[in-house]
Design an enzyme around this catalytic site. Structure first.
Site, short mmCIF file in Angstrom:
data_model
loop_
_atom_site.label_atom_id
_atom_site.label_comp_id
_atom_site.label_asym_id
_atom_site.label_seq_id
_atom_site.Cartn_x
_atom_site.Cartn_y
_atom_site.Cartn_z
N ARG A 64 -14.28 5.10 2.82
CA ARG A 64 -13.39 5.63 1.22
C ARG A 64 -13.43 7.06 0.37
NH1 ARG A 64 -8.63 3.84 -1.88
NH2 ARG A 64 -7.05 5.96 -1.60
N HIS A 68 -12.86 10.90 -0.74
CA HIS A 68 -12.09 11.23 -1.26
C HIS A 68 -13.31 12.07 -1.84
CE1 HIS A 68 -8.04 8.45 -1.73
NE2 HIS A 68 -9.29 8.74 -0.53
N VAL A 72 -12.00 16.99 -2.13
CA VAL A 72 -12.04 17.37 -3.65
C VAL A 72 -13.80 18.34 -4.13
CG1 VAL A 72 -11.00 17.05 -5.99
CG2 VAL A 72 -10.28 15.68 -3.93
N GLY A 74 -15.24 19.86 -2.07
CA GLY A 74 -16.51 19.63 -1.16
C GLY A 74 -17.54 17.93 -1.60
N ASP A 76 -19.54 16.38 -2.88
CA ASP A 76 -20.72 16.88 -4.35
C ASP A 76 -20.41 15.79 -5.19
OD1 ASP A 76 -18.07 16.75 -5.49
OD2 ASP A 76 -18.20 18.59 -6.59
N SER A 78 -18.06 14.70 -7.35
CA SER A 78 -17.66 15.17 -8.15
C SER A 78 -16.49 13.41 -7.99
CB SER A 78 -16.69 15.72 -8.09
OG SER A 78 -16.21 16.10 -6.71
N ASN A 96 -6.25 7.29 -6.04
CA ASN A 96 -8.06 6.76 -6.83
C ASN A 96 -7.91 5.13 -6.46
OD1 ASN A 96 -6.40 5.66 -8.27
ND2 ASN A 96 -8.24 6.68 -10.37
N PRO A 165 -4.11 13.86 1.28
CA PRO A 165 -2.88 14.01 1.66
C PRO A 165 -1.92 12.76 1.35
CG PRO A 165 -4.99 13.68 3.63
CD PRO A 165 -5.06 13.56 2.42
N HIS A 195 -9.59 3.97 9.68
CA HIS A 195 -8.35 3.37 8.87
C HIS A 195 -8.28 1.68 9.94
CE1 HIS A 195 -5.50 5.56 7.03
NE2 HIS A 195 -6.93 5.68 6.37
N THR A 196 -9.12 1.41 10.97
CA THR A 196 -9.79 -0.12 11.32
C THR A 196 -9.94 -0.66 10.47
OG1 THR A 196 -10.90 -0.26 12.99
CG2 THR A 196 -12.05 1.01 12.32
N ASP A 250 -5.92 -2.81 9.91
CA ASP A 250 -5.77 -3.55 11.77
C ASP A 250 -5.96 -4.97 10.90
OD1 ASP A 250 -6.89 -4.21 14.06
OD2 ASP A 250 -9.02 -3.11 13.78
N ASP A 258 -14.30 -0.13 14.52
CA ASP A 258 -14.28 -0.66 16.32
C ASP A 258 -13.44 0.06 16.47
OD1 ASP A 258 -11.70 -1.87 15.17
OD2 ASP A 258 -12.28 -4.09 16.48
C1 HEM Z 1 -5.59 11.64 7.04
C2 HEM Z 1 -5.10 11.14 5.89
C3 HEM Z 1 -5.30 9.72 5.28
C4 HEM Z 1 -4.27 8.84 4.81
C5 HEM Z 1 -2.66 9.47 4.15
C6 HEM Z 1 -5.06 7.98 3.87
C7 HEM Z 1 -4.42 7.03 3.14
C8 HEM Z 1 -4.80 6.12 2.79
C9 HEM Z 1 -4.42 4.93 1.47
C10 HEM Z 1 -3.02 5.00 1.11
C11 HEM Z 1 -5.38 3.75 1.53
C12 HEM Z 1 -4.75 2.23 1.23
C13 HEM Z 1 -5.20 2.41 -0.26
C14 HEM Z 1 -4.87 1.54 -0.73
O1 HEM Z 1 -3.86 1.21 -0.55
O2 HEM Z 1 -5.94 1.09 -2.16
C15 HEM Z 1 -6.18 4.49 2.67
C16 HEM Z 1 -7.62 3.23 2.83
C17 HEM Z 1 -8.35 3.54 3.34
N1 HEM Z 1 -8.82 4.67 3.93
FE1 HEM Z 1 -7.91 6.50 4.56
N2 HEM Z 1 -6.15 8.14 4.23
C18 HEM Z 1 -6.21 9.03 5.54
C19 HEM Z 1 -7.20 9.37 6.00
C20 HEM Z 1 -9.32 8.94 5.64
C21 HEM Z 1 -9.87 9.09 6.10
C22 HEM Z 1 -10.72 10.74 6.72
C23 HEM Z 1 -11.21 8.08 5.63
C24 HEM Z 1 -12.58 7.96 6.27
C25 HEM Z 1 -12.76 8.68 7.10
C26 HEM Z 1 -10.27 7.17 5.62
C27 HEM Z 1 -11.07 5.85 5.02
C28 HEM Z 1 -10.44 4.94 4.53
C29 HEM Z 1 -10.70 3.08 4.10
C30 HEM Z 1 -11.83 2.88 4.69
C31 HEM Z 1 -9.99 2.73 3.71
C32 HEM Z 1 -9.66 1.60 3.19
C33 HEM Z 1 -10.03 1.12 1.83
C34 HEM Z 1 -9.96 -0.40 0.58
O3 HEM Z 1 -10.16 -1.65 1.61
O4 HEM Z 1 -10.26 -0.36 -0.40
N3 HEM Z 1 -9.27 7.41 4.81
N4 HEM Z 1 -5.78 5.93 3.28
C1 LIG Z 2 -7.12 5.41 -11.12
O1 LIG Z 2 -6.33 5.95 -12.45
C2 LIG Z 2 -5.46 5.62 -12.83
C3 LIG Z 2 -4.85 6.64 -13.69
O2 LIG Z 2 -4.16 7.12 -13.36
C4 LIG Z 2 -6.59 4.42 -13.87
O3 LIG Z 2 -6.06 4.14 -14.84
C5 LIG Z 2 -7.53 3.92 -13.40
O4 LIG Z 2 -8.21 3.36 -14.23
C6 LIG Z 2 -7.99 4.52 -12.21
N1 LIG Z 2 -9.34 3.92 -11.59
C7 LIG Z 2 -9.79 3.89 -11.47
C8 LIG Z 2 -10.87 2.86 -9.91
O5 LIG Z 2 -11.21 4.95 -11.81
#
Ligand code: HEM
Ligand SMILES: *[C@@H]1O[C@H](CO)[C@@H](O)[C@H](O)[C@H]1NC(C)=O
Ligand SMILES: *[C@@H]1O[C@H](CO)[C@@H](O)[C@H](O)[C@H]1NC(C)=O
Ligand SMILES: *[C@@H]1O[C@H](CO)[C@@H](O)[C@H](O)[C@H]1NC(C)=O
Ligand SMILES: *[C@@H]1O[C@H](CO)[C@@H](O)[C@H](O)[C@H]1NC(C)=O
Ligand SMILES: *[C@@H]1O[C@H](CO)[C@@H](O)[C@H](O)[C@H]1NC(C)=O
Ligand SMILES: *[C@@H]1O[C@H](CO)[C@@H](O)[C@H](O)[C@H]1NC(C)=O
Length: 330
Positions: A64, A68, A72, A74, A76, A78, A96, A165, A195-196, A250, A258
């Site tokens: 993830r 991210h 944003v 590219g 890089d 950031s 974040n 998004p 999201h698997t 998942d 997977d």
């Molecule tokens: C298509 C648009 C996408 C949206 C709207 C989206 C949104 C989200 C959101 C809201 C979460 C949960 C964060 C949380 O509750 O802490 C999440 C988790 C995650 N996303 Fe996405 N995501 C997208 C695409 C992607 C892409 C392209 C990747 C990587 C190639 C990705 C990888 C992940 C992973 C691995 C997690 C789990 C993070 C964790 O367990 O802490 N996502 N995503």
């Molecule tokens: C995410 O952003 C919030 C403020 O919007 C901040 O308080 C928090 O520390 C940030 N989390 C990380 C992991 O940088």
């Protein structure tokens, strides 16, 4: 002569963006550090694998983080920059939430600075860490990572909000955000397969359980969510106010990389509106069906994550090699 000049301008823009006419990133290459820092890739892998072996949630964090970062400004690094008194950085933007793994990236960086000072970029470390962490369970590297990225010097919270998004996004918003990064519908469907692994916080989807139409009806559940699954989610996320509970995206295999994500989607068990949205378009829904075949998923993922890893990269003499990943060089 108006035409040639505008062509030249286009070319200059393409180069500035690090993207050539073929859509390949200019300047990235296999084994970029082979001569400059021969142990670079092995150092990343061994430190990342050491941590993943005791923390199976890390691959989701790194995957993830890479997403991210790349979306944003590219790829890089950031995303790693800390806010300062006069700048709120990307990592402090709303999306974040739960980003992590920063300490491991910094451990790798410290080790590489000792071995090869001012040579290996934080951006490459992020790209390698995503690949290596996900690969750990397979005991082999799942995709090739071309290197040679350099680090950016700018990180703005406001940009993260425009590029990443929201989980409430519909299909057209998702395709718009991806197209903005030169990624197509197939990349969207394939990369969503990430999201698997990992978890999501209740407040990011609980309007689907309790307040879908916004009319606060007694049982205001998203009809595109499987009712049995919705009932199960309600036992975990007890109210709209719950911002701390997380659920596996998942269920039962949230640390296994997977293609089970697509089986969930088909059963109307995608967690976010943005997941379920992949079934609302004909072409996208067809891709979901195709990705139910494991071989197709792994091949497609390798391809799409390589494209993601090339978004807006800085190469050559652009940007810098940061000394510490969390702060720009002074
Ligand atoms: C298509 C648009 C996408 C949206 C709207 C989206 C949104 C989200 C959101 C809201 C979460 C949960 C964060 C949380 O509750 O802490 C999440 C988790 C995650 N996303 Fe996405 N995501 C997208 C695409 C992607 C892409 C392209 C990747 C990587 C190639 C990705 C990888 C992940 C992973 C691995 C997690 C789990 C993070 C964790 O367990 O802490 N996502 N995503
Ligand atoms: C995410 O952003 C919030 C403020 O919007 C901040 O308080 C928090 O520390 C940030 N989390 C990380 C992991 O940088
Ligand atoms: C404020 O930002 C400028 C560059 O935008 C930077 O040079 C300066 O060091 C920053 N000041 C502080 C206190 O962070
Ligand atoms: C998708 O969401 C955007 C932003 O919320 C909205 O403007 C647009 O009308 C929606 N599109 C469809 C097809 O629902
Ligand atoms: C494309 O990205 C720019 C900034 O990078 C943003 O201002 C714009 O809203 C984005 N467009 C879409 C359709 O997401
Ligand atoms: C339910 O959704 C509506 C419309 O989105 C919103 O105005 C309202 O505040 C929500 N209710 C709660 C309790 O969050
Ligand atoms: C309320 O929603 C659940 C799904 O979450 C469904 O199983 C149940 O039948 C609904 N109850 C009523 C009274 O509509």
């Amino acid at each position: 002569m108006k035409k040639p000049r505008s062509l030249l301008l286009l070319l200059a823009i393409a180069i500035a963006l690090g993207i050539s006419a073929t859509g390949q990133a200019a300047g990235l290459k296999k084994g970029f550090y082979k001569k400059r820092c021969p142990q670079a890739e092995e150092t990343v892998r061994s430190i990342v694998w050491k941590h993943v072996s005791t923390n199976s949630e890390l691959p989701a964090k790194f995957l993830r983080l890479f997403f991210h970062d790349c979306f944003v400004r590219g790829c890089d690094a950031s995303i790693l920059i800390e806010s300062t008194s006069n700048n709120t950085a990307e990592k402090d933007a709303g999306p974040n939430l739960s980003l992590a793994g920063f300490d491991v990236i910094e451990e790798v960086k410290t080790s590489l600075e000792k071995a090869c000072p001012a040579t290996v970029s934080c951006a490459d470390i992020v790209a390698l860490a995503a690949r290596d962490s996900v690969s750990f369970q397979f005991d082999r590297l799942l995709w090739e990572v071309k290197t040679g990225r350099r680090d950016g010097t700018i990180s703005r919270q406001s940009e993260a909000l425009l590029d990443i998004p929201s989980p409430a996004s519909n299909f057209s918003v998702l395709t718009g955000r991806f197209a903005n990064k030169s990624l197509g519908v197939k990349d969207l469907v394939v990369l969503s397969g990430a999201h698997t692994i990992g978890v999501g916080h209740c407040n990011l989807f609980s309007q689907r359980l309790y307040n879908f139409t916004g009319k606060n009806a007694a049982n205001d559940t998203d009809p595109t969510l499987d009712p049995t699954y919705a009932a199960l989610l309600k036992t975990k996320c007890r109210s709209l106010a719950d911002k701390t509970t997380t659920v596996e995206m998942d269920p039962g295999s949230s640390t296994d990389f997977d293609n089970h994500y697509y089986a969930n989607l088909k059963e109307k068990k995608g967690l976010f509106v943005s997941d379920a949205a992949l079934l609302t378009d004909q072409r996208s829904a067809k891709l979901v069906g195709k990705l139910l075949r494991p071989g197709d998923f792994f091949d497609a993922f390798r391809h799409s994550i390589t494209r993601m890893g090339a978004i807006g990269v800085l190469t050559g003499t652009a940007g810098e090699i940061r000394n510490k990943c969390s702060v720009v060089n002074s």
